[in-house]
Design an enzyme around this catalytic site. Structure first.
Site, PDB file in Angstrom:
ATOM      1  N   CYS A  39       0.845  -1.191   0.000  1.00  0.00           N
ATOM      2  CA  CYS A  39       0.000   0.000   0.000  1.00  0.00           C
ATOM      3  C   CYS A  39       0.888   1.251   0.000  1.00  0.00           C
ATOM      4  CB  CYS A  39      -0.946   0.077   1.193  1.00  0.00           C
ATOM      5  SG  CYS A  39      -2.094  -1.273   1.296  1.00  0.00           S
ATOM      6  N   GLU A  88       6.374 -15.785 -10.982  1.00  0.00           N
ATOM      7  CA  GLU A  88       5.749 -14.494 -10.684  1.00  0.00           C
ATOM      8  C   GLU A  88       5.350 -13.726 -11.939  1.00  0.00           C
ATOM      9  OE1 GLU A  88       9.892 -12.336  -9.174  1.00  0.00           O
ATOM     10  OE2 GLU A  88       8.030 -11.849  -8.183  1.00  0.00           O
ATOM     11  N   ASN A 146      -1.504   1.892   5.569  1.00  0.00           N
ATOM     12  CA  ASN A 146      -0.664   0.813   5.049  1.00  0.00           C
ATOM     13  C   ASN A 146      -0.317  -0.065   6.244  1.00  0.00           C
ATOM     14  OD1 ASN A 146       1.320  -0.796   3.909  1.00  0.00           O
ATOM     15  ND2 ASN A 146       2.897   0.795   4.054  1.00  0.00           N
ATOM     16  N   GLY A 147      -0.628  -1.362   6.168  1.00  0.00           N
ATOM     17  CA  GLY A 147      -0.298  -2.258   7.282  1.00  0.00           C
ATOM     18  C   GLY A 147      -1.506  -3.091   7.679  1.00  0.00           C
ATOM     19  N   ARG A 161       3.871  -0.292  -4.914  1.00  0.00           N
ATOM     20  CA  ARG A 161       3.579  -0.823  -3.581  1.00  0.00           C
ATOM     21  C   ARG A 161       2.240  -1.570  -3.532  1.00  0.00           C
ATOM     22  NH1 ARG A 161       6.937   1.949   0.126  1.00  0.00           N
ATOM     23  NH2 ARG A 161       5.672   1.088   1.785  1.00  0.00           N
ATOM     24  N   GLU A 216      16.035 -19.015  -8.224  1.00  0.00           N
ATOM     25  CA  GLU A 216      15.695 -17.660  -8.666  1.00  0.00           C
ATOM     26  C   GLU A 216      15.013 -17.689 -10.040  1.00  0.00           C
ATOM     27  OE1 GLU A 216      15.321 -14.916  -7.425  1.00  0.00           O
ATOM     28  OE2 GLU A 216      15.534 -13.430  -9.005  1.00  0.00           O
ATOM     29  N   LYS A 276      11.216 -16.362 -10.926  1.00  0.00           N
ATOM     30  CA  LYS A 276      10.935 -15.364 -11.975  1.00  0.00           C
ATOM     31  C   LYS A 276       9.821 -15.866 -12.900  1.00  0.00           C
ATOM     32  CE  LYS A 276      12.386 -12.577 -10.623  1.00  0.00           C
ATOM     33  NZ  LYS A 276      13.292 -12.335  -9.558  1.00  0.00           N
ATOM     34  N   HIS A 300      14.855 -38.285  -5.222  1.00  0.00           N
ATOM     35  CA  HIS A 300      14.276 -38.462  -3.890  1.00  0.00           C
ATOM     36  C   HIS A 300      12.807 -38.041  -3.850  1.00  0.00           C
ATOM     37  CE1 HIS A 300      18.193 -39.542  -2.468  1.00  0.00           C
ATOM     38  NE2 HIS A 300      18.687 -38.444  -3.024  1.00  0.00           N
ATOM     39  N   TRP A 360      -2.760  -2.715  -1.615  1.00  0.00           N
ATOM     40  CA  TRP A 360      -2.479  -4.144  -1.804  1.00  0.00           C
ATOM     41  C   TRP A 360      -3.325  -4.826  -0.737  1.00  0.00           C
ATOM     42  CZ3 TRP A 360      -0.369  -8.233   1.045  1.00  0.00           C
ATOM     43  CH2 TRP A 360      -0.059  -9.368   0.297  1.00  0.00           C
ATOM     44  N   LYS A 376       5.934  -4.359  -5.071  1.00  0.00           N
ATOM     45  CA  LYS A 376       7.394  -4.245  -5.053  1.00  0.00           C
ATOM     46  C   LYS A 376       7.939  -4.204  -3.635  1.00  0.00           C
ATOM     47  CE  LYS A 376      11.340  -3.600  -7.129  1.00  0.00           C
ATOM     48  NZ  LYS A 376      11.908  -4.856  -7.643  1.00  0.00           N
TER      49      LYS A 376
HETATM   50  O1  M6R Z   1      12.828  -5.479  -1.154  1.00  0.00           O
HETATM   51  P1  M6R Z   1      13.267  -6.861  -0.792  1.00  0.00           P
HETATM   52  O2  M6R Z   1      14.509  -7.272  -1.515  1.00  0.00           O
HETATM   53  O3  M6R Z   1      13.415  -7.067   0.690  1.00  0.00           O
HETATM   54  O4  M6R Z   1      12.114  -7.809  -1.287  1.00  0.00           O
HETATM   55  C1  M6R Z   1      12.119  -9.174  -0.995  1.00  0.00           C
HETATM   56  C2  M6R Z   1      11.148  -9.913  -1.876  1.00  0.00           C
HETATM   57  O5  M6R Z   1       9.847  -9.468  -1.641  1.00  0.00           O
HETATM   58  C3  M6R Z   1      11.463  -9.743  -3.370  1.00  0.00           C
HETATM   59  O6  M6R Z   1      12.759 -10.128  -3.662  1.00  0.00           O
HETATM   60  C4  M6R Z   1      10.473 -10.567  -4.223  1.00  0.00           C
HETATM   61  O7  M6R Z   1      10.695 -11.917  -4.028  1.00  0.00           O
HETATM   62  C5  M6R Z   1      10.592 -10.179  -5.700  1.00  0.00           C
HETATM   63  N1  M6R Z   1       9.298  -9.934  -6.248  1.00  0.00           N
HETATM   64  C6  M6R Z   1      11.218 -11.225  -6.541  1.00  0.00           C
HETATM   65  O8  M6R Z   1      11.286 -10.883  -7.880  1.00  0.00           O
END
Ligand code: M6R
Length: 606
Positions: free
Chosen positions: A2, A485, A98-99, A27, A478, A482, A501, A74, A601
């Protein structure tokens, strides 16, 4: 998550609120709304979805005012519709939040008992009614102090009052909040980024503090409602990073920027003249540190895992890693000779911040690896290692990941040499190789056409797997994150040796599997694991590095070759095709690449 904005001015504020909300969309983008004061009443407008939609709705409604608050959401409590969008208002008070308010159910019951009527399913609305209730008998300062004391959970708030045409209140506990100063106007924002087009003079609220924003001045209070003084910081005014330029998406731009951002990181930390690494003002003696714990979430956690391999290889230290949301609630054995490293692009991730806070409260040695140096994690850590990769807008982290692993690698080299675990000759050789990395990333970025074709096949699949061993394993995790998401395709990263396993049962005819097998010390083992999945019908995309030796295995569906470098640095290059694969897959599906569904983000709720 948010985003909050507040502007108290002597000019009309609606357009500026919309502008700031557009910047805050990273956000959260489930809904947007704003409220202004004019002719003695609160005017509210809210829409489900993006700020563009709110802006369009504003054209048909005459919402004016020289004071106002705005919000992008959000969703936590209540589905993302316009009813649950912020601001939430009574006749007298309007609030953006926000929160999460953890005791909202109890408070709601109490307030309903007092005759308050609730319109939404949100936890935020209790704040509106609590303030309204307290204002029946208390001054503004007392009403805010009492309200904040009765809230459990985390919040950043912006509050507008019908009877106070020159007042916005901001309050913070757990979620970030900044105050900005302009000519005859002052601002409130979730971060300096939202305020940057209006001012570079900022004050950050600390936990428990609140502020009264007037047109001509700002007053700050502690949690007891006692006035306090706060410093005004001056930030850099560089905005050029925020433009997509020739690119269709920020993510594409951020992927292509990586040779430059890695070069900048190297420039900041490598002293080429003396063949050394500059880590200035490290506050502890190296003998005081015998182990290290790296903590983060999501991509940042993958950076921690990557760093574990390097720290174990280059230093004699014990290395632990943790997911912040787990660390913060476990019974940790805090150790004075342990260095706690918090990795975060935004520096505002609630779980990572809570883990840091816990370590600080236990008087531990804390260090932040962050991109946003004005962030809460940066400010509250005892030492900071900035990653210097510039603003990252795309929700899916790309250049910040390479930035994090770069700085963690450099840090591991420095500690290795300081502890005399790494001899100077090897150290120097590694620095020479490292300086070539930006050029190798640039070359590796030229793989577009092949990746575009491959992306089509991934899009037809139910799911996929990403396999790697050793240094390639964190990159497999990673890469899978990607793809998940951005293209919403189920993808799992696994250590290649773990397949037999259990996960091997998932392999079926035609399933795309990405195998990361660079020519490193794990190569032969990974190739054997690759054959095991090919034998069960998987369509293998092999990602390896260029070499004179051909890959001997048969029935590989596709191969992508990245440039060659030493074993330590191959993970940087392997990351590139995985970022592009996720990008092109989402592009072909027509998804919103910079703002994937359900994400944000900056994750400022736990
Ligand atoms: O701002 P931060 O690096 O602490 O964020 C951590 C995760 O929320 C962030 O890396 C998230 O996994 C990304 N969307 C990945 O692409």
């Amino acid at each position: 998550m948010c985003g909050i904005i507040g502007i108290n001015s002597n000019k009309q504020v609606t357009a500026s609120i919309i502008n700031s909300l557009k910047k805050l969309e990273y956000r959260g983008y489930d809904s947007a709304g704003l409220a202004t004061l004019s002719n003695g009443s609160i005017n509210e407008i809210k829409t489900e979805g993006r700020v563009d939609k709110l802006e369009k709705s504003l054209l048909s409604q005459n919402i004016e005012g020289s004071i106002g608050i705005g919000h992008v959401r959000w969703a936590t409590h209540g589905i993302p519709n316009s009813l649950n969008a912020h601001p939430h208002s009574s006749n007298n008070v309007s609030v953006v939040h926000n929160g999460i308010i953890e005791n909202s159910t109890i408070l709601k019951k109490f307030l309903i008992g007092k005759g308050h009527v609730f319109k939404s399913q949100t936890d935020t609305e209790v704040i509106v009614h609590l303030i309204t209730e307290h204002l029946k008998t208390d001054s503004y300062v007392d009403a805010i102090t009492k309200t904040l004391k009765s809230l459990h959970g985390s919040f950043a708030l912006g509050i507008l009052f019908k009877d106070e045409p020159d007042l916005i209140v901001g309050a913070r506990r757990g979620s970030p909040l900044a105050v900005g100063y302009g000519p005859s106007e002052n601002y409130l924002g979730s971060d300096s980024y939202a305020l940057k087009s209006m001012t570079n003079k900022i004050t950050y609220l600390n936990d428990g503090e609140f502020c009264f924003i007037k047109k001509d001045y700002v007053e700050f209070y502690n949690e007891e409602g006692i006035k306090i003084n706060k410093k005004v910081l001056e930030l850099s005014t560089d905005e050029k990073n925020y433009d997509k330029g020739e690119f269709k998406h920020f993510m594409a731009k951020e992927i292509e920027e990586q040779p430059l951002t890695v070069k900048n990181g190297i420039k900041e930390y490598i002293d080429s003249h003396n063949n050394d690494i500059n880590i200035h003002n490290f506050p502890w003696k190296i003998e005081e540190i015998s182990s290290i714990t790296l903590i983060g979430c999501g991509t940042a956690y993958h950076s921690c895992l990557m760093a574990k391999y390097w720290f174990e290889e280059l230093t004699s230290m014990e290395v632990n890693i943790d997911i912040a949301s787990e660390f913060r609630y476990r019974k940790n054995r805090f150790k004075k000779d342990n260095l706690y490293v918090f990795v975060s692009q935004s520096g505002e991730t609630a779980d990572t911040y809570a883990a840091l806070d816990l370590c600080n409260k236990n008087e531990m040695k804390t260090c932040a690896v962050v991109n946003v140096i004005e962030s809460s994690i940066a400010r509250d850590s005892k030492f900071i290692l900035p990653i210097h990769c510039g603003t990252e807008i795309g929700v899916a982290s790309t250049k910040a990941f390479l930035g994090q692993i770069l700085i963690l690698y450099i840090f591991a080299l420095k500690i290795g040499v300081m502890k005399k675990d790494l001899d100077i000759k090897k150290f120097s050789e590694k620095l020479v190789e490292l300086k070539k990395l930006p050029e190798l990333i640039k070359e590796t970025l030229l793989i577009d056409n092949k990746v575009q074709t491959i992306a089509g096949t991934f899009n037809e699949a139910k799911g996929s797997m990403y396999l790697g061993r050793g240094y390639s394993y964190p990159i497999a995790l990673e890469g899978a994150l990607k793809l998940k998401e951005l293209s919403y395709i189920h993808a799992e990263g696994y250590p290649a040796g773990e397949m037999k396993h259990g996960p091997l049962a998932l392999i079926e005819e035609g399933m795309p599997v990405v195998v990361l097998a660079p020519r490193d010390s794990y190569y032969k083992k990974t190739i054997s694991n690759m054959q095991e999945v090919i034998a069960r019908g998987a369509k293998v995309l092999l990602i390896t590095n260029k070499s004179e030796d051909e890959v001997t295995s048969e029935n590989i569906w596709e191969t992508i070759e990245v440039e060659s470098t030493n074993e330590d640095l191959l993970p940087f290059l392997l990351t590139i095709p995985l970022q592009k694969l996720a990008y092109y897959s989402a592009l072909k599906k027509g998804f919103d690449i910079d703002k994937p569904r359900n994400l944000a983000k900056s994750v400022t709720v736990e």
